[in-house]
Scaffold this active site. Structure first.
Site, PDB file in Angstrom:
ATOM      1  N   GLY A 271      -8.830  -4.780   1.293  1.00 24.93           N
ATOM      2  CA  GLY A 271     -10.621  -4.539   0.754  1.00 24.93           C
ATOM      3  C   GLY A 271     -10.568  -3.195  -0.037  1.00 24.93           C
ATOM      4  O   GLY A 271      -9.991  -2.405  -0.424  1.00 24.93           O
ATOM      5  N   HIS A 272     -11.861  -2.685  -0.449  1.00 24.43           N
ATOM      6  CA  HIS A 272     -12.569  -1.981  -1.216  1.00 24.43           C
ATOM      7  C   HIS A 272     -12.075  -0.917  -0.150  1.00 24.43           C
ATOM      8  O   HIS A 272     -11.713   0.033  -1.630  1.00 24.43           O
ATOM      9  CB  HIS A 272     -14.150  -1.690  -1.537  1.00 24.43           C
ATOM     10  CG  HIS A 272     -15.339  -0.872  -1.852  1.00 24.43           C
ATOM     11  ND1 HIS A 272     -14.343  -0.815  -3.273  1.00 24.43           N
ATOM     12  CD2 HIS A 272     -15.488  -0.104  -1.457  1.00 24.43           C
ATOM     13  CE1 HIS A 272     -14.775  -0.287  -4.171  1.00 24.43           C
ATOM     14  NE2 HIS A 272     -15.273   0.926  -2.843  1.00 24.43           N
ATOM     15  N   GLY A 273     -11.892  -0.522   0.970  1.00 21.62           N
ATOM     16  CA  GLY A 273     -12.286   0.331   1.024  1.00 21.62           C
ATOM     17  C   GLY A 273     -10.178   0.874   1.644  1.00 21.62           C
ATOM     18  O   GLY A 273      -9.707   1.427   2.781  1.00 21.62           O
TER      19      GLY A 273
END
Length: 302
Positions: A266-268
């Site tokens: 994901g984003h992280g």
């Protein structure tokens, strides 16, 4: 200037959470401050003093301690400087708010000068990658290479839903709302180091960031002007924009770019899958190690 802290006890709580995460680092490190026009910038340094400099720029709302699962392999060869972005929820102390890309670049150059660094590699996550892309464009002679992980905005406009979720968590920072925000930014089945999660919750509940330079889409001209080698890593489940479209635009505009969309992330990305990211980053840095590497690439492009 408005205080960074929502209430007097906030500074104590943030420092305790910061130090708790830092205590999980598995390497020897130094803590220092560098004076700039914009205030005292806090930095954590690790790795051989004669190693090539690598500057780490954390995501918005986090701090330099969030590199806990990346620092050991990165600092094995490189002299790593993890910088607390001034105005964010960390140990740096702001006296003048950064509002423009030019001011951000001035601050960054002053930090490099204070550390005695002529040129360096940069690795940034989210907002930190956005900052890395700004300074790579405006300080071309001082940036050897850039690793941009899930850059905030920059390559695609951020979705309104992403912005609204972040804003609501900041305005009404209940533990449940903040944890849901982290889950939203993390791909299904992935986990973020618990001490990093706890520090983020405490920071959000006790701090009001003084950051006034917001992550935003960069123009075609700005992206074309990034001359250094760039490694762009995006998660398949990126929530701020369409990762594939972002990669396509970056490949079309940034001259010396390697890019990849990572499945199951994901984003992280560097928090969710640190081992994979560490391996990709080290391989990229090794390709661009050496004082004259960036210069030779520029000469080939002329």
């Amino acid at each position: 200037m408005r205080s960074l802290y929502r209430k007097p006890a906030g500074e104590i709580l943030l420092n305790e959470a910061y130090n708790a995460t830092l205590s999980s680092w598995k390497v020897n490190y130094e803590s220092m401050y560098v004076s700039t026009t914009y205030g005292q910038t806090h930095i954590i340094a690790a790795g051989p003093v004669d190693g090539e400099p690598l500057i780490l720029l954390h995501g918005y709302g986090f701090s330099s301690t969030s590199w806990v699962d990346n620092i050991e392999p990165l600092s094995a060869k490189y002299r790593v400087y993890a910088i607390d972005f001034i105005g964010d929820m960390n140990l740096s102390k702001t006296t003048k708010v950064i509002r423009t890309k030019e001011e951000c670049t001035e601050w960054f150059a002053q930090v490099m000068d204070g550390l005695g660094i002529g040129s360096a590699h940069i690795m940034g996550l989210s907002y930190g990658a956005f900052i890395g892309m700004i300074v790579s464009r405006l300080l071309p002679d001082r940036i050897r290479s850039l690793v941009a992980i899930s850059p905030g905005g920059a390559i695609q406009p951020q979705r309104k839903s992403f912005f609204l979720r972040c804003m609501m968590a900041g305005m009404l920072p209940s533990t449940v709302r903040i944890q849901r925000l982290m889950e939203y930014m993390t791909a299904p089945g992935n986990q973020v180091n618990p001490v990093v999660r706890e520090q983020f919750v405490i920071a959000m509940q006790n701090c009001l960031p003084q950051v006034r330079l917001h992550a935003a889409n960069m123009s075609d001209e700005e992206l074309r002007a990034i001359e250094c080698p760039v490694l762009l890593l995006l998660g398949e489940h990126e929530v701020q924009y369409d990762a594939k479209l972002g990669l396509q635009r970056a490949k079309r505009l940034i001259p010396h770019l390697q890019g990849e969309v990572i499945a199951g992330a994901g984003h992280g990305l560097s928090l969710e899958n640190p081992e994979l990211v560490n391996n990709l980053v080290i391989a990229f840095l090794q390709q661009n190690t050496g004082e004259n590497k960036t210069d030779s690439i520029r000469e080939q492009a002329i």
